[in-house]
Design an enzyme around this catalytic site. Sequence first.
Site, PDB file in Angstrom:
ATOM      1  N   HIS A   1       0.830  -1.224   0.000  1.00  0.00           N
ATOM      2  CA  HIS A   1       0.000   0.000   0.000  1.00  0.00           C
ATOM      3  C   HIS A   1       0.860   1.267   0.000  1.00  0.00           C
ATOM      4  O   HIS A   1       0.448   2.299   0.512  1.00  0.00           O
ATOM      5  CB  HIS A   1      -0.938   0.025   1.215  1.00  0.00           C
TER       6      HIS A   1
ATOM      7  N   SER B   1      14.506  21.939 -16.231  1.00  0.00           N
ATOM      8  CA  SER B   1      13.293  22.714 -16.447  1.00  0.00           C
ATOM      9  C   SER B   1      13.676  24.040 -17.085  1.00  0.00           C
ATOM     10  O   SER B   1      14.743  24.582 -16.806  1.00  0.00           O
ATOM     11  CB  SER B   1      12.606  22.945 -15.105  1.00  0.00           C
TER      12      SER B   1
ATOM     13  N   LYS C   1      15.685  22.139 -10.951  1.00  0.00           N
ATOM     14  CA  LYS C   1      15.046  20.871 -11.314  1.00  0.00           C
ATOM     15  C   LYS C   1      15.938  19.912 -12.080  1.00  0.00           C
ATOM     16  O   LYS C   1      16.699  20.303 -12.962  1.00  0.00           O
ATOM     17  CB  LYS C   1      13.809  21.144 -12.161  1.00  0.00           C
TER      18      LYS C   1
ATOM     19  N   GLU D   1       9.376   8.781 -16.913  1.00  0.00           N
ATOM     20  CA  GLU D   1       7.985   9.213 -17.139  1.00  0.00           C
ATOM     21  C   GLU D   1       7.537   8.890 -18.567  1.00  0.00           C
ATOM     22  O   GLU D   1       6.409   8.455 -18.800  1.00  0.00           O
ATOM     23  CB  GLU D   1       7.851  10.714 -16.874  1.00  0.00           C
TER      24      GLU D   1
END
Length: 495
Positions: A181, A302, A308, A315
Amino acid sequence: MKNVLWYYQSQIFGVMDSNNEGVIDMAQLWGGRFTKETDKLVYRFNASIFFDRKFFRQDIEGSIAHVVMLAKQGILTAEEKDAILKGLTGIRQDVEDGKLQITEEYEDIHSFVEAKLTERIGAAGKKLHTGRSRNDQVALDMRLYTRLEVLHVDELVKTLLGTLLQIMEENTETYMPGFTHLQKAQPVTLAHHIGAYFEMFKRDRSRLKDIYHRMNYCPLGAGALAGTTYPLDRNYTASLLGFEGPTLNSMDSVSDRDYVIEFLSALATVMMHLSRFCEEIIIWNSDEYRFVEIDDAYSTGSSIMPQKKNPDIAELVRGKTGRVYGSLVSVLTIMKGIPLAYNKDMQEDKELTFDAIDTVKSCLVLFEGMVRTMKFRRDIMERSAMQGFTNATDAADYLVGKGVPFRDAHSVVGRLVLYCIDRKCSIEDLSLEELKEISPVFEQDVYEAVSLKTCVEKRLTMGAPGPQAMDKVIAMHREYLAKDWQAEDEIHIPE
Ligand code: ARG
């Protein structure tokens, strides 16, 4: 005049002339029965050359086998066979060398090859298609193409497994929390966690192997749907092309795309595994976890936030999974209502399948590189494993070892955890007096019993994270990777 329709058509069908006609000249294989030319838009909509050029090698390979068989059966003369073979190999060479372009005036790759052959060798070229239909021809090309790609994908998955095994070998004592979980559950090791993915990708390879053998039958000779009246030797053609034999029903042969669906399903499963792994890497790479650091070479920045470093590759792989699922669902849907035998709907399998194959191959390559170069922050993983009561089950097991029934032990440790949460500490931070207050059964040896090392090391059943158990599994994986089903089954990937 260029009107709205012109723009609409040119967007869909490519560049058109100002009379709304396709600029391409059509070179079609049929015409005898027709009194009118095909509408140019129809021709273009119908054509598959834009994508089936991808299997021009397979188309020629299939034609070569067909011609050799026709000559053996006396359907072509030796001279005709030699001329055709010379023509076909010449076309293949010239396309490969960039001397011959596969141009779009042909409806499909089959028409292109036949037209070029006839241009080059004259009348004998027109005999190539004897005893064959484009229906069994395309069924063959697609099978040859996907059969080869099954092997390529398998090789890439194997490379990834090698990288995973390397990480496992180096990390049998790298402790980290195991989750259920997404909550810390029990301590495991990095080797064990990565080992779970090893199993998944190993199953992927076994699926690919199954698919390879199930699809490895030759549809050529099925004709349009009902075989041919020529005395073809289908066993011989099949053996020339490395198939286990010919397919046994000509109607099924031209309309079977099960192997495409099976392959897409296996590819979708590979992507599902990659995607789950990516999801974990994205979480692990986040500032909250910092279990891993993705290498700069596999990260992106970024445009606005200078601090970043984004896990874009992970992704993207996760995102492309949806695309591969799309191909599988599309082909399943295309096939579901098709009556026997061949129907043009089946042409739609190509782009979807090619796209899925290319997507999965690039994802496997990128993912392997990302994982190989990724830094594992062992100290942070271990610290994390020590927090979050991952040893609570072991504390209960300790009490069970001292004769407390498990259900009672569970409740004692539950109270213990609550007590620790109040004090913002871990079980092993409590003094023996504090422990004894909750249960007098606790003794000094509890500290050893609930230490991270003991918690992991005591898990020794096959498949558990204890290093001794892991070592056995790792040795089995080494042996597995040293062997190779492609070599054992005497399968060779042609260049
Ligand atoms: N381009 C077609 C396909 O991909 C080839 C077969 C054409 N056969 C036909 N009867 N029109 O399925």
